[in-house]
Write an enzyme that holds these catalytic residues in place. Sequence first.
Site, PDB file in Angstrom:
ATOM      1  N   ARG A 112       0.687  -1.190  -0.116  1.00 47.74           N
ATOM      2  CA  ARG A 112       0.046  -0.049   0.035  1.00 47.74           C
ATOM      3  C   ARG A 112       0.859   1.371   0.137  1.00 47.74           C
ATOM      4  O   ARG A 112       1.999   1.247   0.458  1.00 47.74           O
ATOM      5  CB  ARG A 112      -0.882   0.144   1.181  1.00 47.74           C
ATOM      6  N   LYS A 177       4.459 -10.959   9.653  1.00 47.40           N
ATOM      7  CA  LYS A 177       3.387 -10.959   8.237  1.00 47.40           C
ATOM      8  C   LYS A 177       3.758 -12.015   7.179  1.00 47.40           C
ATOM      9  O   LYS A 177       4.896 -12.342   7.203  1.00 47.40           O
ATOM     10  CB  LYS A 177       3.759  -9.529   7.590  1.00 47.40           C
ATOM     11  N   ARG A 310      -2.141   0.183  14.284  1.00 50.23           N
ATOM     12  CA  ARG A 310      -0.695  -0.135  15.163  1.00 50.23           C
ATOM     13  C   ARG A 310      -1.332  -0.613  16.461  1.00 50.23           C
ATOM     14  O   ARG A 310      -2.152   0.161  16.801  1.00 50.23           O
ATOM     15  CB  ARG A 310       0.074   0.985  14.997  1.00 50.23           C
TER      16      ARG A 310
HETATM   17  P1  ATP Z   1      -0.271  -1.192   7.221  1.00 49.47           P
HETATM   18  O1  ATP Z   1      -0.386  -1.678   8.375  1.00 49.47           O
HETATM   19  O2  ATP Z   1      -0.237   0.188   6.996  1.00 49.47           O
HETATM   20  O3  ATP Z   1      -0.844  -2.059   6.168  1.00 49.47           O
HETATM   21  P2  ATP Z   1       1.980  -2.569   6.204  1.00 49.47           P
HETATM   22  O4  ATP Z   1       3.551  -2.361   6.743  1.00 49.47           O
HETATM   23  O5  ATP Z   1       1.379  -3.887   6.678  1.00 49.47           O
HETATM   24  O6  ATP Z   1       1.437  -1.554   6.793  1.00 49.47           O
HETATM   25  P3  ATP Z   1       1.535  -3.043   3.273  1.00 49.47           P
HETATM   26  O7  ATP Z   1       1.618  -1.896   2.380  1.00 49.47           O
HETATM   27  O8  ATP Z   1       0.266  -3.915   3.656  1.00 49.47           O
HETATM   28  O9  ATP Z   1       2.032  -2.237   4.853  1.00 49.47           O
HETATM   29  O10 ATP Z   1       2.933  -3.803   2.937  1.00 49.47           O
HETATM   30  C1  ATP Z   1       4.071  -3.424   2.664  1.00 49.47           C
HETATM   31  C2  ATP Z   1       4.984  -3.669   3.619  1.00 49.47           C
HETATM   32  O11 ATP Z   1       5.153  -4.930   3.974  1.00 49.47           O
HETATM   33  C3  ATP Z   1       6.401  -3.116   3.383  1.00 49.47           C
HETATM   34  O12 ATP Z   1       6.796  -1.887   3.633  1.00 49.47           O
HETATM   35  C4  ATP Z   1       7.160  -4.309   4.112  1.00 49.47           C
HETATM   36  O13 ATP Z   1       7.445  -3.667   5.504  1.00 49.47           O
HETATM   37  C5  ATP Z   1       6.475  -5.305   4.245  1.00 49.47           C
HETATM   38  N1  ATP Z   1       6.823  -6.483   3.308  1.00 49.47           N
HETATM   39  C6  ATP Z   1       7.505  -6.293   2.085  1.00 49.47           C
HETATM   40  N2  ATP Z   1       7.555  -7.565   1.576  1.00 49.47           N
HETATM   41  C7  ATP Z   1       7.200  -8.422   2.328  1.00 49.47           C
HETATM   42  C8  ATP Z   1       7.131  -9.707   2.425  1.00 49.47           C
HETATM   43  N3  ATP Z   1       7.511 -10.676   1.342  1.00 49.47           N
HETATM   44  N4  ATP Z   1       6.862 -10.563   3.524  1.00 49.47           N
HETATM   45  C9  ATP Z   1       6.155  -9.690   4.674  1.00 49.47           C
HETATM   46  N5  ATP Z   1       6.276  -8.443   4.624  1.00 49.47           N
HETATM   47  C10 ATP Z   1       6.705  -7.718   3.520  1.00 49.47           C
END
Ligand code: ATP
Length: 315
Positions: A112, A177, A310
């Site tokens: 995002r 994640k 968060r």
């Molecule tokens: P929000 O809580 O705002 O959704 P988010 O950090 O989960 O924030 P996303 O846009 O959903 O943001 O996902 C992008 C983020 O996920 C990246 O900034 C990085 O921190 C993380 N990311 C990138 N690649 C991977 C991966 N392969 N596996 C897990 N996390 C990843």
Amino acid sequence: MLTLLKLLKDGRFHSGQALGQALGISRSAVWKQLQHLESDLNLSIHKVRGRGYQLASPLELLDSEQIPSSPWPALIHQALDSTNAEALRAIGRGEAAPFAVLAEQQSAGRGRRGRKWVSPFAENIYFSLVLRIEGGMRQLEGLSLVVGLAVLNALRDIGTSNAGLKWPNDVLVGSKKIAGILLELVGDPADVCHVVLGIGINVNMKATEEVDQAWTSVRLETGRSINRNEFIVILNNRLHQYLQQHEMQGFSVMQSEWEENHLWQGREVSLIAGSHKVDGTVLGIDGQGALRIDVGGTEKIYSGGELSLRLRHDS
Ligand code: ATP
């Protein structure tokens, strides 16, 4: 280079001479291609004098013959900037939806707000499903949460029993994640439009320096290597099941199932939108998938793609 990779993917030793013969090229040309495999795809290749070349671990490549064209055809690519970007281009070319776009690797996988999704070669699933939406807004309501439920259940089917959801569309194991979801829309949402359901799932990834937050993969959770082709069939089935239910009954029938799987139910959180921050306690979601938070004793409802949740450090 791909033909060479197909010869090596069994993880056994192959002599330079045999590889050269199979490809109809010289041994030094084989050597050059091997170097490209190492540098471009980040693969590790053992070179042993007298035995030849061997991939450090066997590779399972995406295989169209193992992925049925039902409930939708899959367009498989070796490398893309992003499967969502390619899906949008395919819509522009007039490709008939539904269809899925898959890649072994993404150079600019999307998260995002312009963030990057780390996408190493042949390890994970990078998948975008394109749907044509004719039913107006109702068919879009809660859609990214529906995709979350489908991904969560596919992960459970493959053995990741401990995954859960984080509003609006992350799939986590504990605080790590394991999958991300990004929806993009083209056309007029009130009339006819296309929606791209972008899904990245960490499947066999064991190590990466690139992800800047806690992450995990199916392999790390289950302790076994996963056949991605089989997993894609499972994912297709779960998506089909949940999307059909959503189309027929709307999102509200899934509200309680989603809440039961929400890892942050009842938790103290901060909801962030740009420079604005709201602190409260998560109550759940409403019948359209919007977040319900108790803010100072009053229930407030929040929705929109730019919101980030968060945990509060003091919770
Ligand atoms: P929000 O809580 O705002 O959704 P988010 O950090 O989960 O924030 P996303 O846009 O959903 O943001 O996902 C992008 C983020 O996920 C990246 O900034 C990085 O921190 C993380 N990311 C990138 N690649 C991977 C991966 N392969 N596996 C897990 N996390 C990843």
